[in-house]
Design a protein around this motif. Structure first.
Motif, PDB file in Angstrom:
ATOM      1  N   LEU A  80      -9.022  11.192   1.078  1.00  0.00           N
ATOM      2  CA  LEU A  80      -9.371  11.987  -0.090  1.00  0.00           C
ATOM      3  C   LEU A  80     -10.854  11.786  -0.364  1.00  0.00           C
ATOM      4  N   GLN A  81     -11.633  12.822  -0.117  1.00  0.00           N
ATOM      5  CA  GLN A  81     -13.053  12.790  -0.422  1.00  0.00           C
ATOM      6  C   GLN A  81     -13.244  13.284  -1.851  1.00  0.00           C
ATOM      7  N   MET A  82     -13.813  12.438  -2.679  1.00  0.00           N
ATOM      8  CA  MET A  82     -13.981  12.761  -4.093  1.00  0.00           C
ATOM      9  C   MET A  82     -15.460  12.857  -4.426  1.00  0.00           C
ATOM     10  N   ASN A  83     -15.897  14.029  -4.815  1.00  0.00           N
ATOM     11  CA  ASN A  83     -17.291  14.272  -5.182  1.00  0.00           C
ATOM     12  C   ASN A  83     -17.386  14.651  -6.658  1.00  0.00           C
ATOM     13  N   SER A  84     -18.588  14.572  -7.186  1.00  0.00           N
ATOM     14  CA  SER A  84     -18.841  14.950  -8.589  1.00  0.00           C
ATOM     15  C   SER A  84     -17.837  14.277  -9.516  1.00  0.00           C
ATOM     16  N   LEU A  85     -17.663  13.006  -9.337  1.00  0.00           N
ATOM     17  CA  LEU A  85     -16.655  12.284 -10.112  1.00  0.00           C
ATOM     18  C   LEU A  85     -16.994  12.245 -11.588  1.00  0.00           C
ATOM     19  N   LYS A  86     -15.935  12.295 -12.400  1.00  0.00           N
ATOM     20  CA  LYS A  86     -16.061  12.289 -13.856  1.00  0.00           C
ATOM     21  C   LYS A  86     -15.329  11.077 -14.421  1.00  0.00           C
ATOM     22  N   PRO A  87     -15.705  10.635 -15.609  1.00  0.00           N
ATOM     23  CA  PRO A  87     -14.980   9.511 -16.218  1.00  0.00           C
ATOM     24  C   PRO A  87     -13.474   9.753 -16.306  1.00  0.00           C
ATOM     25  N   GLU A  88     -13.070  10.982 -16.499  1.00  0.00           N
ATOM     26  CA  GLU A  88     -11.639  11.277 -16.601  1.00  0.00           C
ATOM     27  C   GLU A  88     -10.912  11.180 -15.264  1.00  0.00           C
ATOM     28  N   ASP A  89     -11.642  10.959 -14.180  1.00  0.00           N
ATOM     29  CA  ASP A  89     -11.005  10.702 -12.883  1.00  0.00           C
ATOM     30  C   ASP A  89     -10.597   9.229 -12.732  1.00  0.00           C
ATOM     31  N   THR A  90     -10.980   8.413 -13.693  1.00  0.00           N
ATOM     32  CA  THR A  90     -10.629   6.999 -13.648  1.00  0.00           C
ATOM     33  C   THR A  90      -9.119   6.828 -13.687  1.00  0.00           C
ATOM     34  N   ALA A  91      -8.596   6.106 -12.708  1.00  0.00           N
ATOM     35  CA  ALA A  91      -7.157   5.904 -12.605  1.00  0.00           C
ATOM     36  C   ALA A  91      -6.864   5.022 -11.403  1.00  0.00           C
ATOM     37  N   VAL A  92      -5.609   4.610 -11.289  1.00  0.00           N
ATOM     38  CA  VAL A  92      -5.128   4.012 -10.049  1.00  0.00           C
ATOM     39  C   VAL A  92      -4.628   5.157  -9.171  1.00  0.00           C
ATOM     40  N   TYR A  93      -5.119   5.212  -7.956  1.00  0.00           N
ATOM     41  CA  TYR A  93      -4.760   6.272  -7.017  1.00  0.00           C
ATOM     42  C   TYR A  93      -3.747   5.736  -6.010  1.00  0.00           C
ATOM     43  N   TYR A  94      -2.694   6.502  -5.822  1.00  0.00           N
ATOM     44  CA  TYR A  94      -1.605   6.103  -4.937  1.00  0.00           C
ATOM     45  C   TYR A  94      -1.459   7.103  -3.790  1.00  0.00           C
ATOM     46  N   CYS A  95      -1.334   6.576  -2.599  1.00  0.00           N
ATOM     47  CA  CYS A  95      -1.017   7.398  -1.445  1.00  0.00           C
ATOM     48  C   CYS A  95       0.489   7.642  -1.408  1.00  0.00           C
ATOM     49  N   ASN A  96       0.875   8.833  -1.035  1.00  0.00           N
ATOM     50  CA  ASN A  96       2.287   9.201  -0.969  1.00  0.00           C
ATOM     51  C   ASN A  96       2.602   9.839   0.381  1.00  0.00           C
ATOM     52  N   ALA A  97       3.764   9.493   0.900  1.00  0.00           N
ATOM     53  CA  ALA A  97       4.263  10.144   2.120  1.00  0.00           C
ATOM     54  C   ALA A  97       5.682  10.613   1.855  1.00  0.00           C
ATOM     55  N   ARG A  98       5.952  11.841   2.220  1.00  0.00           N
ATOM     56  CA  ARG A  98       7.285  12.417   1.991  1.00  0.00           C
ATOM     57  C   ARG A  98       7.877  12.887   3.316  1.00  0.00           C
ATOM     58  N   THR A  99       9.083  12.383   3.584  1.00  0.00           N
ATOM     59  CA  THR A  99       9.790  12.813   4.782  1.00  0.00           C
ATOM     60  C   THR A  99      11.037  13.580   4.383  1.00  0.00           C
ATOM     61  N   ILE A 100      11.370  14.567   5.178  1.00  0.00           N
ATOM     62  CA  ILE A 100      12.585  15.345   4.953  1.00  0.00           C
ATOM     63  C   ILE A 100      13.369  15.333   6.251  1.00  0.00           C
ATOM     64  N   THR A 101      14.502  14.657   6.247  1.00  0.00           N
ATOM     65  CA  THR A 101      15.322  14.508   7.440  1.00  0.00           C
ATOM     66  C   THR A 101      16.758  14.892   7.118  1.00  0.00           C
ATOM     67  N   LEU A 102      17.258  15.878   7.824  1.00  0.00           N
ATOM     68  CA  LEU A 102      18.641  16.344   7.624  1.00  0.00           C
ATOM     69  C   LEU A 102      18.918  16.605   6.149  1.00  0.00           C
ATOM     70  N   GLY A 103      17.944  17.211   5.476  1.00  0.00           N
ATOM     71  CA  GLY A 103      18.111  17.588   4.088  1.00  0.00           C
ATOM     72  C   GLY A 103      17.862  16.480   3.085  1.00  0.00           C
ATOM     73  N   THR A 104      17.574  15.299   3.544  1.00  0.00           N
ATOM     74  CA  THR A 104      17.313  14.179   2.642  1.00  0.00           C
ATOM     75  C   THR A 104      15.820  13.942   2.518  1.00  0.00           C
ATOM     76  N   THR A 105      15.328  13.966   1.282  1.00  0.00           N
ATOM     77  CA  THR A 105      13.911  13.741   1.005  1.00  0.00           C
ATOM     78  C   THR A 105      13.689  12.299   0.587  1.00  0.00           C
ATOM     79  N   ARG A 106      12.698  11.676   1.200  1.00  0.00           N
ATOM     80  CA  ARG A 106      12.337  10.301   0.819  1.00  0.00           C
ATOM     81  C   ARG A 106      10.850  10.244   0.547  1.00  0.00           C
TER      82      ARG A 106
END
Length: 119
Positions: A80-106
Protein backbone atom coordinates in the motif's frame (compact mmCIF):
# COMPACT_ATOMS: atom_id res chain seq x y z
CA UNK A 1 -4.20 -21.17 6.91
CA UNK A 2 -2.52 -17.96 5.85
CA UNK A 3 -0.02 -16.08 7.98
CA UNK A 4 0.51 -12.42 7.16
CA UNK A 5 3.52 -10.31 8.15
CA UNK A 6 3.34 -6.54 7.77
CA UNK A 7 6.04 -3.90 7.68
CA UNK A 8 6.49 -0.24 6.86
CA UNK A 9 4.50 1.73 9.40
CA UNK A 10 5.85 4.70 11.30
CA UNK A 11 5.64 8.41 11.97
CA UNK A 12 5.36 10.85 9.08
CA UNK A 13 4.51 14.51 8.71
CA UNK A 14 1.33 15.64 6.97
CA UNK A 15 1.82 15.56 3.22
CA UNK A 16 4.42 12.83 3.48
CA UNK A 17 4.45 9.27 2.17
CA UNK A 18 4.74 5.77 3.55
CA UNK A 19 4.71 2.35 1.96
CA UNK A 20 3.23 -0.63 3.77
CA UNK A 21 4.09 -4.16 2.75
CA UNK A 22 2.52 -7.47 3.65
CA UNK A 23 3.89 -10.93 2.88
CA UNK A 24 1.67 -14.00 2.89
CA UNK A 25 2.74 -17.51 3.82
CA UNK A 26 1.19 -19.10 0.71
CA UNK A 27 1.23 -18.20 -2.99
CA UNK A 28 -0.74 -15.10 -3.86
CA UNK A 29 -2.67 -16.74 -6.69
CA UNK A 30 -4.38 -18.96 -4.10
CA UNK A 31 -5.72 -15.92 -2.21
CA UNK A 32 -8.86 -14.45 -3.77
CA UNK A 33 -8.66 -11.01 -2.21
CA UNK A 34 -5.97 -9.11 -0.36
CA UNK A 35 -6.38 -5.76 1.24
CA UNK A 36 -5.59 -3.24 3.89
CA UNK A 37 -7.89 -2.15 6.68
CA UNK A 38 -7.32 0.42 9.38
CA UNK A 39 -8.63 1.13 12.84
CA UNK A 40 -8.30 4.44 14.59
CA UNK A 41 -8.82 4.78 18.36
CA UNK A 42 -12.50 4.62 19.23
CA UNK A 43 -13.52 3.76 15.68
CA UNK A 44 -14.47 0.61 13.84
CA UNK A 45 -12.08 -1.15 11.51
CA UNK A 46 -12.63 0.06 7.96
CA UNK A 47 -11.55 -1.02 4.51
CA UNK A 48 -8.82 1.14 3.00
CA UNK A 49 -8.09 -0.71 -0.24
CA UNK A 50 -8.43 -4.19 -1.70
CA UNK A 51 -7.18 -6.03 -4.75
CA UNK A 52 -8.26 -9.29 -6.34
CA UNK A 53 -5.91 -11.98 -7.59
CA UNK A 54 -6.59 -10.62 -11.08
CA UNK A 55 -5.64 -7.08 -10.16
CA UNK A 56 -9.01 -5.38 -9.76
CA UNK A 57 -8.89 -2.73 -7.06
CA UNK A 58 -11.25 -0.94 -4.71
CA UNK A 59 -10.57 2.05 -2.48
CA UNK A 60 -12.29 3.89 0.31
CA UNK A 61 -13.45 7.29 -0.89
CA UNK A 62 -11.25 8.99 1.69
CA UNK A 63 -8.04 7.62 0.13
CA UNK A 64 -8.84 7.65 -3.59
CA UNK A 65 -6.16 9.49 -5.54
CA UNK A 66 -3.71 9.31 -2.63
CA UNK A 67 -3.23 5.59 -1.93
CA UNK A 68 -2.32 2.82 -4.36
CA UNK A 69 -2.61 -0.88 -3.66
CA UNK A 70 -0.61 -3.47 -5.59
CA UNK A 71 0.15 -7.16 -5.27
CA UNK A 72 2.68 -9.58 -6.61
CA UNK A 73 1.29 -13.10 -6.59
CA UNK A 74 4.66 -14.70 -7.24
CA UNK A 75 6.28 -12.86 -4.32
CA UNK A 76 3.16 -13.32 -2.15
CA UNK A 77 3.08 -9.63 -1.31
CA UNK A 78 0.54 -6.82 -1.20
CA UNK A 79 1.73 -3.26 -0.82
CA UNK A 80 0.00 0.00 0.00
CA UNK A 81 1.66 3.17 -1.22
CA UNK A 82 0.32 6.10 0.78
CA UNK A 83 0.94 9.63 -0.46
CA UNK A 84 -0.28 13.04 0.71
CA UNK A 85 -0.92 11.64 4.15
CA UNK A 86 -3.27 13.47 6.49
CA UNK A 87 -3.59 13.39 10.28
CA UNK A 88 -6.89 11.56 9.85
CA UNK A 89 -4.99 8.68 8.23
CA UNK A 90 -3.50 7.91 11.64
CA UNK A 91 -4.48 4.39 12.62
CA UNK A 92 -3.31 0.82 13.01
CA UNK A 93 -3.24 -0.72 9.53
CA UNK A 94 -4.02 -4.40 9.11
CA UNK A 95 -3.28 -6.63 6.16
CA UNK A 96 -6.13 -8.94 5.19
CA UNK A 97 -6.28 -12.06 3.05
CA UNK A 98 -9.54 -13.67 2.01
CA UNK A 99 -9.86 -17.15 0.59
CA UNK A 100 -12.97 -18.70 -0.88
CA UNK A 101 -12.89 -22.48 -1.12
CA UNK A 102 -15.92 -24.62 -1.94
CA UNK A 103 -18.17 -21.75 -0.92
CA UNK A 104 -16.47 -21.15 2.41
CA UNK A 105 -14.96 -17.71 2.99
CA UNK A 106 -12.10 -17.29 5.43
CA UNK A 107 -10.42 -14.09 6.50
CA UNK A 108 -6.89 -13.86 7.83
CA UNK A 109 -5.28 -10.86 9.50
CA UNK A 110 -1.82 -9.54 10.11
CA UNK A 111 -0.72 -8.24 13.48
CA UNK A 112 -1.16 -4.60 12.48
CA UNK A 113 1.29 -1.77 11.96
CA UNK A 114 0.94 1.73 13.38
CA UNK A 115 0.81 4.72 11.04
CA UNK A 116 0.96 8.14 12.70
CA UNK A 117 0.63 11.33 10.69
CA UNK A 118 1.64 14.30 12.80
CA UNK A 119 3.78 17.40 12.71
Amino acid sequence: QVQLVESGGGLVQPGGSLRLSCTASRPGFSINLMGWYRQAPGKQRELVAAITSGGMTDYADSVKGRFTISRDNAKRTVDLQMNSLKPEDTAVYYCNARTITLGTTRNYWGQGTQVTVSS
